[in-house]
Design an enzyme around this catalytic site. Structure first.
Site, PDB file in Angstrom:
ATOM      1  N   ASP A   7       0.739  -1.119   0.012  1.00 19.93           N
ATOM      2  CA  ASP A   7       0.053   0.050  -0.020  1.00 19.93           C
ATOM      3  C   ASP A   7       0.972   1.343  -0.109  1.00 19.93           C
ATOM      4  OD1 ASP A   7      -2.092  -1.503   0.144  1.00 19.93           O
ATOM      5  OD2 ASP A   7      -2.700  -1.338   1.867  1.00 19.93           O
TER       6      ASP A   7
ATOM      7  N   HIS B 249      29.848  -7.546  26.593  1.00 20.38           N
ATOM      8  CA  HIS B 249      29.434  -8.533  25.408  1.00 20.38           C
ATOM      9  C   HIS B 249      30.991  -8.890  24.993  1.00 20.38           C
ATOM     10  CE1 HIS B 249      25.623  -6.457  25.122  1.00 20.38           C
ATOM     11  NE2 HIS B 249      25.344  -7.964  24.835  1.00 20.38           N
TER      12      HIS B 249
ATOM     13  N   TRP C 221      34.273 -12.515  25.810  1.00 24.53           N
ATOM     14  CA  TRP C 221      34.594 -13.818  25.833  1.00 24.53           C
ATOM     15  C   TRP C 221      33.755 -14.313  26.881  1.00 24.53           C
ATOM     16  CZ3 TRP C 221      34.953 -18.293  23.792  1.00 24.53           C
ATOM     17  CH2 TRP C 221      35.416 -19.393  24.618  1.00 24.53           C
ATOM     18  N   MET C 222      34.109 -13.442  28.083  1.00 22.35           N
ATOM     19  CA  MET C 222      33.587 -14.089  29.491  1.00 22.35           C
ATOM     20  C   MET C 222      32.037 -14.230  29.487  1.00 22.35           C
ATOM     21  SD  MET C 222      35.987 -15.039  31.095  1.00 22.35           S
ATOM     22  CE  MET C 222      34.992 -15.673  32.718  1.00 22.35           C
TER      23      MET C 222
ATOM     24  N   ASP D 113      27.777 -14.031  20.087  1.00 29.24           N
ATOM     25  CA  ASP D 113      28.141 -12.560  20.439  1.00 29.24           C
ATOM     26  C   ASP D 113      29.478 -12.270  19.571  1.00 29.24           C
ATOM     27  OD1 ASP D 113      26.004 -11.079  21.120  1.00 29.24           O
ATOM     28  OD2 ASP D 113      26.468 -11.509  23.128  1.00 29.24           O
TER      29      ASP D 113
END
Length: 772
Positions: free
Chosen positions: A281, A486, A488-489, A529
């Site tokens: 539309d 965000h 590695w841990m 992540d």
């Protein structure tokens, strides 16, 4: 010099030099010489020769409207009718059109569809005006009613005008003929026979001029449309760099060229199973955060996609394929539809659907424009997609180079150290949901990941080479940036939660997951992540980053990047530990990893939350593919939020990391001249309020779903409730310190907060249970 020798002298004037034409004499001799083609000289039975000649001399205009205007006045005067008008019978566009009523040129011509039966009936009863009028097509009758709405009951005489050799309708024993006009007379004073002869005599001399002028106007119209198409082509090719903008421009031009009220454009999805509305539309679904998706073989658009044939529907509600539910939902009333396929060089790539031509129905010329326009659409879309793939390849190359520069190569010594590590790496509480995986020494975490792989049975089940798996783990670890949260841990913590779920809920043993699904779940948690930049999806889009240019059209920008980087690492030499899988399992595993990582976008979670609620309430059906998918999504979300299920000390520490990232993003947004959200603004954020909303409105709801399915997870609900109490107690301290001019982050980082909340916890013997 002899003048005039090259010229003959004029003869003297002779009487009766010009023989009077037959129509000027009452008793023409039968011996009158015939025309050169042996046809007899025509006679005018009712027409005044002088008036007819004056009319013909006056028909000098290049406009059919002006020609009709003059004809109407002539016929009105000769028949003494109240009104006279011509109904144009346009066989090519299949419509009847009235442009002029006596001496009134209409601003907007009156049109109605013209059926083949109407044409044939006019031809069949051309000499019987009574039959012709009685068998008149209802659409033409309706057109007459609209014109003569205030003159009902008055006498109307209709006389058809036929043309020989113009079009396709054939009468036995005659040349190919076609009705081209109906001449209407309202309340004429002269008898019908006279009117019929007058019309025949008038159009015998005027018809060719009228038809040629009409055809000239149609040619001019087509020329204008062709010029418009060339202009469209220039516009379309200027938008190749952005497919979304290109599609909006396509439909804007399609609506303009055909004078339609609304437009929609559907493209076939990659698996060619559905049509997805890219512009619906006139509005991009991305602008509304909605998606209009239909099966490719359903409805009008689906039929066109399968058949490849254009559909011109005059009455939408009478068409069996029309779905009126969309009209009922939007309040829009669809009258007519022009739906046509869009092709690239080989295949149909989409469908365009135009609704409600303003001022009538879509005609033959609209169909011609649609056919031509679809070629431009297909070419431009194809080139835009190619251009987008080139841009994507360049962006991926840039990202890969950026990643390689940022992260050093994994040495073979590091791989050997991980494979040959003889430490037991045993922690007494490692198998408990209350355990905090961040307590593990950073450099030992790869060993724990390898150990979890082995403990879950994946290494033996899928014959994984430990050296290849070790290299993959180390590459993944290096794939995480050194951002506050965000990193590695966080990935290690999420993977640890996946390990706990697989072990404690016995997901494989109880047939919730297959071994392949279980391994994909663990890998997805570990990689979910990779290369996170410490900023949100919305920030990537607002800043027009490379990631946004690569993934924003698909949504979940960062999550799609994490999937891409996971596959990049997996395809790095010596890292593909899944190489022992057969082709089917390998493809299935990659698809599972892709879907599970994308599920960590909370926006995706909210789309399927109701389905998860129904599953948790009514029970899990392991043979239902949708149940398996939404369970995997639920477990991914829980793993990603598992930090909130730890004790208060760990939850507070995690909050410090999260808000360090948030405020860093807020600072960047301020530098860009943008106003960050309150939770991203270090000057405005109220951390306990944000945490309470997050825990109460999101986290506890998600983990209650998990507890409904797996009672062993109820211990986490109690921990979340206790953390809510702690944040409520902390809020009092935050409010008090705010009056002293301290920011939320300064209070969060203070030792005083720990002391006061610990004091509160000692005074509270047990957590309240009034939540939800």
């Amino acid at each position: 010099m002899e003048p005039f020798t090259n010229y003959k002298l004029a003869k003297e004037k002779q009487d009766n030099l010009y023989i009077p034409p037959p129509y000027c004499k009452e008793d023409v001799e039968k011996t009158e010489p015939p025309h050169e083609d042996n046809t007899p000289m025509p006679k005018l039975e009712v027409s005044n020769p002088g008036k007819l000649l004056n009319l013909i001399a006056a028909l000098t205009n290049n406009s059919t409207k002006l020609l009709e205007y003059k004809l109407n006045l002539y016929l009105k005067g000769e028949t003494e009718a109240r009104q006279v008008f011509l109904i144009n019978l346009l066989s090519v566009s299949e419509e009847a059109v009235v442009q002029v009523i006596t001496d009134k040129i209409l601003d907007k011509p009156m049109r109605t569809p013209l059926s083949e039966d109407a044409i044939n009936n006019i031809v069949e009863y051309k000499n019987d005006l009574v039959q012709c009028s009685e068998r008149l097509d209802p659409k033409i009758s309706g057109l007459l009613d609209d014109i003569l709405i205030d003159k009902k009951g008055q006498k109307v005489v209709l006389v058809p005008v036929l043309s020989v050799g113009r079009k396709r309708y054939y009468c036995p024993g005659q040349s190919e003929i076609m009705p081209v006009y109906l001449v209407a007379f309202l309340e004429p004073e002269r008898e019908t026979e006279y009117i019929t002869k007058l019309v025949n005599e008038t159009f015998k001399y005027c018809n060719t001029l009228l038809l040629n002028t009409r055809e000239m106007e149609e040619e001019a119209r087509l020329k204008k449309q062709c010029q418009s198409l060339l202009s469209v082509a220039r516009k379309l090719f200027s938008h190749l760099g952005d497919l979304s903008d290109l599609l909006k421009e396509i439909m804007s031009e399609a609506r303009r060229l055909t004078n339609a009220e609304r437009c929609s454009l559907f493209l076939l999805d990659p698996d060619h199973m559905h049509l997805v509305a890219k512009v619906f539309d006139g509005v991009s679904p991305a602008d509304k955060n909605t998606e209009v998706r239909i099966a490719k073989d359903q409805g009008i658009a689906g039929h066109v996609a399968v058949s490849g044939q254009l559909l011109n529907i005059k009455n939408a509600y009478k068409h069996p394929l029309f779905y009126k539910g969309m009209d009922e939902a939007t309040g829009f009333k669809t009258r007519n539809i022009l739906c046509f396929p869009i092709r690239d060089e080989d295949n149909i790539v989409g469908v365009a659907q135009l609704c409600n031509k303003m001022g009538g129905n879509f005609d033959y010329f609209d169909e011609q424009v649609a056919d031509a326009f679809s070629i431009y659409c297909g070419i431009s879309i194809m080139h835009s997609l190619v251009y987008k793939r080139i841009q994507d390849a360049q962006a991926r190359s840039k990202l890969s180079n950026e990643l390689m520069i940022y992260h050093m190569h994994v040495s073979e010594q590091n791989v050997a150290d991980l494979v040959l590590c003889d430490s037991p790496h045993i922690h007494p509480d490692f198998g408990l949901f209350s355990f905090t995986p961040r307590k593990i020494i950073f450099n030992e975490t790869p060993c724990y990941v390898l150990k979890m792989f082995e403990d879950l049975g994946f290494v033996n089940e899928f014959m994984i080479k430990r050296e290849v798996l070790a290299r993959f783990i180390l590459y993944v670890k290096k794939g995480y940036r050194d951002v506050p949260y965000h990193n590695w841990m966080h990935a290690f913590s999420v993977a640890h939660f996946a390990y706990l779920c697989l072990k404690n809920f016995q997901l494989v043993e109880n047939k919730y997951f297959s071994n392949l699904e279980a391994m994909a779940y663990f890998i997805a948690c570990l990689c979910h992540d990779i290369d996170h930049r410490g900023t949100t999806n919305s920030f990537q889009q607002q800043s027009n980053s490379v990631l946004a240019s690569l993934y924003s059209s698909e949504g979940s920008v960062m999550e799609r990047h994490h999937v891409s980087q996971t596959l990049c690492i997996l395809n790095t030499e010596g890292c593909n530990f899944l190489e022992s899988l057969n082709h089917e399992d390998y493809s299935r595993c990659l698809d599972l990893i892709n879907h599970m990582i994308l599920a960590t976008d909370l926006a995706s979670h909210y789309k399927i939350h109701n389905k998860q609620l129904i599953m948790a309430t009514e029970g899990y059906h392991p043979k239902d593919p949708e149940h398996r998918y939404i369970l995997a999504c639920l477990l991914m979300t829980c793993a990603d939020l598992s930090d909130q299920t730890k004790d208060w000390i760990e939850t507070k520490r995690v909050a410090q990391l999260i808000y360090a990232e948030f405020f860093a993003q807020g600072d960047l947004e301020k530098k860009m001249g943008k106003e960050p959200a309150n939770m991203m603004d270090r000057e405005k954020a109220s951390i306990p309020d944000h945490q309470l909303v997050f825990l109460k409105d999101c986290v506890i709801c998600i983990f209650k779903l998990l507890a409904n399915m797996f009672p062993k997870s109820k211990v986490m609900i109690e921990t979340i409730k206790r953390n809510i109490l702690c944040w409520e107690a902390a809020k009092i301290i935050f409010d008090k310190k705010a009056l002293e001019g301290k920011t939320s982050y300064e209070v969060l980082s203070s030792n005083e907060l720990d002391t006061e909340v610990e004091s509160f916890l000692k005074e509270t013997s047990s957590p309240k249970t009034e939540f939800y």
